[in-house]
Design an enzyme around this catalytic site. Structure first.
Site, PDB file in Angstrom:
ATOM      1  N   LYS A  82       1.188   4.075  -2.960  1.00 42.18           N
ATOM      2  CA  LYS A  82       0.906   5.488  -2.696  1.00 42.18           C
ATOM      3  C   LYS A  82       2.088   6.384  -3.091  1.00 42.18           C
ATOM      4  O   LYS A  82       1.891   7.523  -3.527  1.00 42.18           O
ATOM      5  CB  LYS A  82       0.556   5.684  -1.220  1.00 42.18           C
ATOM      6  CG  LYS A  82      -0.890   5.336  -0.881  1.00 42.18           C
ATOM      7  CD  LYS A  82      -1.875   6.313  -1.514  1.00 42.18           C
ATOM      8  CE  LYS A  82      -3.284   6.134  -1.006  1.00 42.18           C
ATOM      9  NZ  LYS A  82      -4.234   7.097  -1.612  1.00 42.18           N
TER      10      LYS A  82
ATOM     11  N   TYR B 270       0.837  -1.205   0.000  1.00 39.76           N
ATOM     12  CA  TYR B 270       0.000   0.000   0.000  1.00 39.76           C
ATOM     13  C   TYR B 270       0.869   1.251   0.000  1.00 39.76           C
ATOM     14  O   TYR B 270       0.657   2.176  -0.799  1.00 39.76           O
ATOM     15  CB  TYR B 270      -0.915  -0.001   1.230  1.00 39.76           C
ATOM     16  CG  TYR B 270      -1.627   1.299   1.467  1.00 39.76           C
ATOM     17  CD1 TYR B 270      -2.679   1.706   0.656  1.00 39.76           C
ATOM     18  CD2 TYR B 270      -1.257   2.127   2.522  1.00 39.76           C
ATOM     19  CE1 TYR B 270      -3.333   2.913   0.876  1.00 39.76           C
ATOM     20  CE2 TYR B 270      -1.905   3.328   2.759  1.00 39.76           C
ATOM     21  CZ  TYR B 270      -2.942   3.716   1.936  1.00 39.76           C
ATOM     22  OH  TYR B 270      -3.578   4.910   2.162  1.00 39.76           O
TER      23      TYR B 270
END
Length: 322
Positions: free
Chosen positions: A153, A149
């Protein structure tokens, strides 16, 4: 003047619901993009649903993004959609990359082709700092993500900068530290704890199982943080901003505060399970929001203690407490 139009991806999430409320109060026409699925979850926006325009679309499908942009011609786009749960990203790293990384590129490219004058907000995250290279973390702190994640990002953050610099687009990123509310998903540790506290207080449960109690986070109120998103797109010049409280609290402190709301000793009810430990842990995140203070005149309002108390009380009400 014509009524301004804003498009929010991920409008059914915590941040999307608070941002929609804010924009409606400011006189915007708000278009919310959501993924088409067999079970639509509009719980967080149910109270304002009749004031919104809801459109199906998907960050995996650039054609759908262009269709929504051409139909509604927004002046502002807030990209809040993502696979946003850190633990899930370890089990679904490719899907996380497709949505949370490449999805940003698809949306930016759709904006570039439909109307490059649209102002764009990208939801970046403190998880990009991961194994923090300095404390506190500011806009100039090097990234060291510790999850798929966080890695995704970082890509989304840099592609936003790339489109800003390559095509002159008004594209800004908010590097938001953890922000919570009674609308937080149950999979996040704050809501997991506050909901468990409410269940234990009402005799519906006897314990809550957690992972690393020493992990420290900079926790703020989501309603405060969406105000910063809007302020970024009102600036003459696009930029990137850390949004944080500047305070850090451990999961242990979270438990202490949450259980104190119902006058219980947290140590009697919290159990530790290795299954809830991340493969690579992020130990300490604390943000330096000096730039946001100076350039956006933004400051958080809700304290950590008041935030956790409000979440426990909301969960008690949700479970039918008198």
């Amino acid at each position: 003047m014509a009524q301004p139009v804003a498009l929010i991806t991920g409008i059914t999430g915590q941040d999307g619901s608070y941002l929609a409320e804010l924009l409606l109060d400011k006189g915007y026409s708000v278009v919310g993009m959501h993924r088409r699925s067999s079970t639509l979850n509009f719980e967080r926006i149910h109270h304002i649903q009749d004031r919104l325009i809801l459109e199906p679309g998907d960050l995996l499908d650039e054609v759908s993004l262009m269709r929504v942009l051409r139909t509604y011609r927004p002046s502002e786009v807030y990209n809040l959609a993502a696979q946003s749960f850190v633990q899930t990203s370890f089990g679904q790293p490719v899907l996380t990359g497709e949505t949370t990384a490449l999805g940003v590129t698809r949306l930016l490219d759709a904006i570039r082709m439909v109307d490059p004058q649209i102002r764009f907000y990208q939801a970046s995250t403190s998880e990009m700092f991961g194994k923090a290279q300095q404390v506190p973390q500011s806009e100039s702190t090097p990234f060291y993500p510790r999850s798929p994640y966080g890695v995704a990002k970082v890509y989304g953050h840099w592609i936003t900068i790339n489109y800003r610099e390559s095509y002159g687009m008004h594209a800004s990123s908010g590097i938001l530290f953890n922000h919570e509310s009674p609308r937080r998903g149950f999979e996040f540790v704050t809501r997991k704890v506050t909901h468990a506290v409410a269940r234990i207080a009402l005799g519906l449960a006897t314990s809550v199982t957690l992972g690393n109690l020493e992990a420290q986070r900079d926790w703020g109120f989501a309603g405060d943080y969406v105000r910063a998103m809007w302020l970024m797109l009102q600036q003459d010049t696009p930029s990137d901003y850390v949004i944080a409280t500047g305070e850090t609290h451990s999961v242990r402190e979270l438990c202490e505060n949450a259980f104190s709301v119902v006058d219980l000793d947290w140590e009697k009810y919290v159990e530790i399970d290795q299954r809830f430990m991340r493969p690579a842990e992020v130990d300490l995140l604390i943000g330096d929001a000096s730039k946001a203070h100076a350039q956006l005149s933004w400051h958080p309002i809700v304290s950590f203690e008041d935030l956790i108390a409000s979440m426990v009380k909301a969960d008690l009400a949700l479970l039918g407490a008198p």
